[in-house]
Scaffold this active site. Structure first.
Site, short mmCIF file in Angstrom:
data_model
loop_
_atom_site.label_atom_id
_atom_site.label_comp_id
_atom_site.label_asym_id
_atom_site.label_seq_id
_atom_site.Cartn_x
_atom_site.Cartn_y
_atom_site.Cartn_z
N ASP A 172 1.36 -0.95 -0.54
CA ASP A 172 0.19 -0.17 -0.15
C ASP A 172 0.91 1.78 -0.46
O ASP A 172 1.41 1.98 -0.58
CB ASP A 172 -0.80 -0.46 1.39
CG ASP A 172 -1.87 -1.17 0.98
OD1 ASP A 172 -2.17 -1.85 -0.12
OD2 ASP A 172 -2.35 -0.92 1.83
N ILE B 223 -15.12 -28.10 -26.62
CA ILE B 223 -14.52 -29.60 -26.27
C ILE B 223 -15.53 -30.29 -26.63
O ILE B 223 -16.89 -30.04 -26.41
CB ILE B 223 -13.77 -29.79 -25.33
CG1 ILE B 223 -13.16 -28.42 -24.86
CG2 ILE B 223 -12.53 -30.59 -25.29
CD1 ILE B 223 -12.39 -28.56 -23.28
N LYS C 108 -11.92 -28.93 -15.33
CA LYS C 108 -12.61 -28.63 -16.44
C LYS C 108 -13.43 -27.13 -15.47
O LYS C 108 -13.98 -27.70 -14.72
CB LYS C 108 -13.74 -29.09 -17.56
CG LYS C 108 -14.10 -28.16 -18.11
CD LYS C 108 -15.38 -29.43 -18.72
CE LYS C 108 -16.62 -28.70 -20.02
NZ LYS C 108 -16.52 -27.43 -20.05
N ARG D 131 -16.25 -15.74 -25.07
CA ARG D 131 -16.47 -16.29 -26.98
C ARG D 131 -17.22 -15.97 -27.26
O ARG D 131 -17.37 -16.39 -28.01
CB ARG D 131 -16.68 -17.84 -25.76
CG ARG D 131 -16.60 -18.92 -26.66
CD ARG D 131 -17.17 -20.10 -25.72
NE ARG D 131 -16.66 -21.34 -26.64
CZ ARG D 131 -18.33 -22.07 -27.70
NH1 ARG D 131 -19.31 -21.01 -26.97
NH2 ARG D 131 -17.87 -22.55 -28.72
N GLU E 114 -10.15 -19.60 -18.34
CA GLU E 114 -11.44 -19.34 -18.03
C GLU E 114 -11.09 -18.47 -16.73
O GLU E 114 -10.23 -18.34 -15.65
CB GLU E 114 -12.07 -20.23 -16.81
CG GLU E 114 -13.16 -20.72 -16.93
CD GLU E 114 -14.12 -21.40 -18.19
OE1 GLU E 114 -13.28 -21.60 -19.45
OE2 GLU E 114 -15.19 -22.35 -18.35
N LYS F 232 -5.94 -33.56 -23.36
CA LYS F 232 -5.49 -33.16 -23.91
C LYS F 232 -4.73 -33.81 -24.63
O LYS F 232 -3.15 -34.10 -23.41
CB LYS F 232 -5.14 -31.08 -24.34
CG LYS F 232 -5.56 -30.46 -23.56
CD LYS F 232 -5.68 -29.28 -22.78
CE LYS F 232 -7.13 -28.47 -23.15
NZ LYS F 232 -6.62 -27.20 -22.34
S1 IVH Z 1 -9.88 -25.79 -23.73
C1 IVH Z 1 -9.75 -26.27 -27.81
N1 IVH Z 1 -9.41 -25.84 -21.18
O1 IVH Z 1 -14.96 -25.36 -21.87
C2 IVH Z 1 -10.10 -26.10 -26.54
N2 IVH Z 1 -11.15 -25.69 -22.27
O2 IVH Z 1 -16.27 -26.73 -23.98
C3 IVH Z 1 -10.97 -25.01 -26.32
N3 IVH Z 1 -13.37 -25.11 -19.99
O3 IVH Z 1 -15.21 -22.61 -23.68
C4 IVH Z 1 -10.88 -25.38 -24.48
N4 IVH Z 1 -11.81 -25.31 -18.12
O4 IVH Z 1 -14.88 -22.23 -21.19
C5 IVH Z 1 -9.85 -25.74 -22.01
N5 IVH Z 1 -8.77 -26.52 -18.78
C6 IVH Z 1 -9.91 -26.10 -20.47
C7 IVH Z 1 -11.42 -25.99 -19.76
C8 IVH Z 1 -11.94 -26.13 -20.92
C9 IVH Z 1 -13.25 -25.27 -18.42
C10 IVH Z 1 -14.16 -24.70 -20.56
C11 IVH Z 1 -13.80 -23.53 -21.49
C12 IVH Z 1 -14.41 -23.89 -23.27
C13 IVH Z 1 -15.32 -24.93 -22.52
C14 IVH Z 1 -15.03 -26.19 -24.11
#
Ligand code: IVH
Length: 694
Positions: free
Chosen positions: A48, A94, A132, A153, A190, A311
């Site tokens: 601060d 995804i 996720k 998005r 996210e 992934k």
């Molecule tokens: S990767 C091409 N990683 O899930 C892949 N997405 O349906 C792009 N999400 O809109 C997304 N955790 O909001 C990815 N560890 C994670 C995630 C994640 C949450 C959400 C994201 C996205 C949706 C995909």
């Protein structure tokens, strides 16, 4: 101004610029340590002080203010609306694996191997496994290292510009740290709200009589679309990075990564938070293990997840796998059963609890949530109900997570549906069970039946509590039996329970000679107990299991406890004025003293312990976490032993954990202990701690 002043004015200007830059760098480093690494190196006051120094300097030299200055996170003007943003690279979704069992992970691995043309002879595929996150996807665009735009998005092609809100998130760097920053890079991740931050936010809403947010996700979604950055800054948002959008190509000076993991490491180095749970795994068995471990930790994570994401780690293989329509072939979301579902609230009933508390309970159209069919859910109290603005006939969100009682979180907002008139819910003036007056003490949120043990609902609940596993542990005394015992006037007050005869019991509904005898045996057995269990069983308001243990340990004997005044009670750890008053009031009632005497006269007994000053106990000040199945002790037995030795038994492992006691099939807690360097013991090791030499 004389000629000779000019050079020195320039010097001063240059000095101020250098100083401002140094202060900004310092503050950005400290903020990163605090918000991202969770490891502050200076006290808040020091931050601060330097922040104010920068503010003063910028006020004296407005031309030195840069957009990435920590003083510029909250911008003043209120927007009229959110501008559309076309994404340079579409934001994909995804594929969701519909099979939530282990086979879901195996199916994904099998598909990847098939697509890549791998045979059984080839080694396992390397994956990155991530939580996720249950929030909103965000695209953060940096040009020459500075945050220039943040967009939601949207439909994947066009989102909304929410830069003014995202700038208020302290975890997101306004300028990238370190080196190797490309001319253009879009970081994706996210935006979410932590559970604890959500609770605190709703606490504040409650105190201000404002509408409550339904869950962290909805609160985060509302905050992200705020037009006023000053309001957004009051909504505590967080961020995890998990990918990239547009990036300058390597041939134009952009970065090149071999794996997704390497990419995440670089994002960390540039100052972004990456979830600590993310890990590299190999083959289907490790995917399954990750899914299970995260599922087990779901309730204790500081943020909400609705599944995990796998992934393919190699970016070369990712390119090879490519996309099907809008989804990458190289990733999949593997979900957990939902803990929240929507159903219709058909009615509101009122239930009377052990201490007379009246709880509004929602009767619901049956809904499968959190692994069970739910038809009732608590609405907590009238005020909570009002703030949630739920009415009979509404579509409501019901949550059931783990052992927690199902609750109604709120209604599904649908502005286009006009709700028919439904009168407001009111608490009855008379207890629905015994007809006694319903009262609400000044400053309290709960309505209570004033009938005490005259109220059969309270008698039943008091009896069930007395008999419960962590109290007197009377096996076989469940709800059905408690109802009959009270309704047939076999039990007026708690001590009556030890006067029950086999013949009386055998006459009851669904009770044969044999189960009546079993119950009498269980009653007999329950008489040998501990002081802590006995105190807990009495059902003193505000005295839970943990407080009962503290009281027993502190006072050693019932007489000492009953003789204690409020001041003496407040000497017990974690006992404040409210709890102390509850205990004192309880034992001040002649009726309650009589109940205690009669129970003791009926044969309830325990061995008095010397009140051990907590600090002398072998595990005083230590925090222990239990995990897995121990060879001879149940979880509760181990917990009792540890607590008797002065330890605190916690549910999750952190840097502060003193020991982890692990048994067979220990899962993620063991892994975390090993990762943090927390000592791990087996049952024998634990026993050695309990009984130190001599
Ligand atoms: S990767 C091409 N990683 O899930 C892949 N997405 O349906 C792009 N999400 O809109 C997304 N955790 O909001 C990815 N560890 C994670 C995630 C994640 C949450 C959400 C994201 C996205 C949706 C995909």
């Amino acid at each position: 101004m004389s000629e000779s002043n000019l050079p020195s004015a320039q010097t001063e200007q240059a000095q101020a610029a250098t100083e401002a830059q140094a202060l900004r760098a310092q503050l950005n480093r400290w903020a990163h340590e605090y918000y991202v690494l969770d490891a502050p190196s200076v006290p808040d006051g020091e931050y601060d002080r330097v922040y104010q120094q920068l503010e003063r300097l910028e006020a004296a030299h407005p031309e030195l203010v840069t957009p990435d200055s920590p003083t510029q996170r909250v911008l003043g003007s209120v927007l009229a609306g959110l501008a559309p943003v076309r994404h340079a690279v579409p934001m994909l979704s995804i594929r969701t694996e519909t099979d939530i069992e282990a086979s879901g992970a195996q199916a994904f691995d099998a598909r990847i191997r098939r697509e890549l043309g791998l045979t059984d002879a080839d080694p396992p595929v390397e994956y990155i496994a991530e939580p996720k996150f249950d929030g909103l996807a965000m695209n953060l665009r940096y040009e020459n290292g500075r945050l220039v735009q943040a967009a939601t998005r949207g439909d994947g092609e066009v989102g909304e510009d929410v830069t003014h809100v995202i700038r208020t998130i302290r975890q997101i760097p306004l300028a990238l740290h370190g080196s190797g920053v490309p001319p253009v890079i879009e970081v994706r991740g996210e935006v979410y709200m932590r559970g604890a931050d959500f609770e605190r936010l709703n606490e504040r809403q409650r105190a201000q009589g404002e509408k409550l947010f339904v869950n962290p996700r909805n609160a985060a979604a509302g905050a992200v679309r705020q037009l006023d950055a000053r309001i957004a800054a009051q909504r505590p948002l967080s961020f995890f990075a998990y990918g990239l959008g547009e990036v300058t190509p390597p041939e134009a000076g952009g970065p090149q990564f071999a794996t997704h993991d390497a990419l995440l490491q670089q994002l960390k180095a540039w100052g972004f938070p990456v979830a600590p749970e993310v890990c590299v795994v190999h083959g289907p068995a490790e995917l399954v293990a990750f899914h299970q471990a995260m599922g087990a930790r779901r309730a204790e994570l500081p943020y909400g997840i609705d599944g995990v994401v796998y992934k393919v780690n190699s970016l070369t293989l990712q390119r090879q796998l490519g996309f099907v329509t809008r989804e990458p072939r190289w990733a999949v979301a593997h979900k957990y059963p939902p803990q929240e579902m929507v159903t219709t609230m058909q009615a509101i009933d009122v239930q009377v609890g052990r201490t007379g508390k009246l709880t509004p309970v929602a009767r619901l159209a049956p809904v499968f949530v959190g692994g069970a069919t739910v038809t009732n859910a608590t609405l907590h109290n009238v005020f909570e109900l009002r703030r949630k603005r739920v009415r009979v006939g509404d579509a409501v969100i019901v949550r059931r997570a783990g052992d927690v009682i199902p609750e109604v979180l709120g209604r599904v907002e649908d502005g286009s549906v006009r709700r028919p008139y439904v009168p407001n819910f009111h608490m009855p003036r008379a207890c629905p069970v015994c007809g006694s007056a319903v009262v609400r003490e000044h400053g309290e949120t709960d309505h209570r039946c004033s009938g005490g043990l005259f109220c059969s609902a309270q008698r039943k609940q008091a009896l069930l509590h007395f008999a419960s596993r962590k109290a007197m542990d009377i096996e076989g005394l469940g709800e059905k039996l408690a109802d009959q015992l009270v309704d047939q006037a076999l039990i007026h007050s708690l001590p009556d329970i030890y006067g029950l005869q086999v013949e009386q019991l055998a006459g009851l509904d669904r009770m044969g000679e044999k189960s009546a005898q079993n119950l009498c045996d269980a009653l007999e057995k329950s008489k040998r107990t501990t002081l802590a269990r006995f105190l807990y069983a009495l059902g003193i308001r505000n005295v839970g299991e943990a407080t009962a243990k503290d009281l027993a340990r502190h006072f050693g004997t019932l007489d000492a406890l009953m003789a204690a005044d409020v001041d003496a009670l407040m000497q017990v750890s974690d006992v404040g004025p409210i709890v102390a008053a509850s205990i004192h009031t309880f034992f001040a009632q002649p009726h309650n003293r009589e109940v205690v005497q009669q129970l003791v006269a009926a044969g309830v007994q325990w061995s008095d312990a010397e009140p051990a000053p907590a600090a002398q106990l072998p595990l005083a000040g230590k925090t222990v976490v239990l995990t897995g199945q121990l060879p001879t002790l149940t979880r509760d037995e181990a917990k009792d032993l540890l607590e008797a030795a002065g330890a605190k038994v916690a549910g999750s492992v952190s840097k502060k954990t003193s020991y982890v006691v692990a048994g067979a099939e220990a899962g993620s807690k063991l892994a975390k202990a090993q990762a943090l360097g927390v000592p791990v013991l087996d049952e024998d090791g634990m026993r050695a701690l309990l009984a130190p030499e001599g």
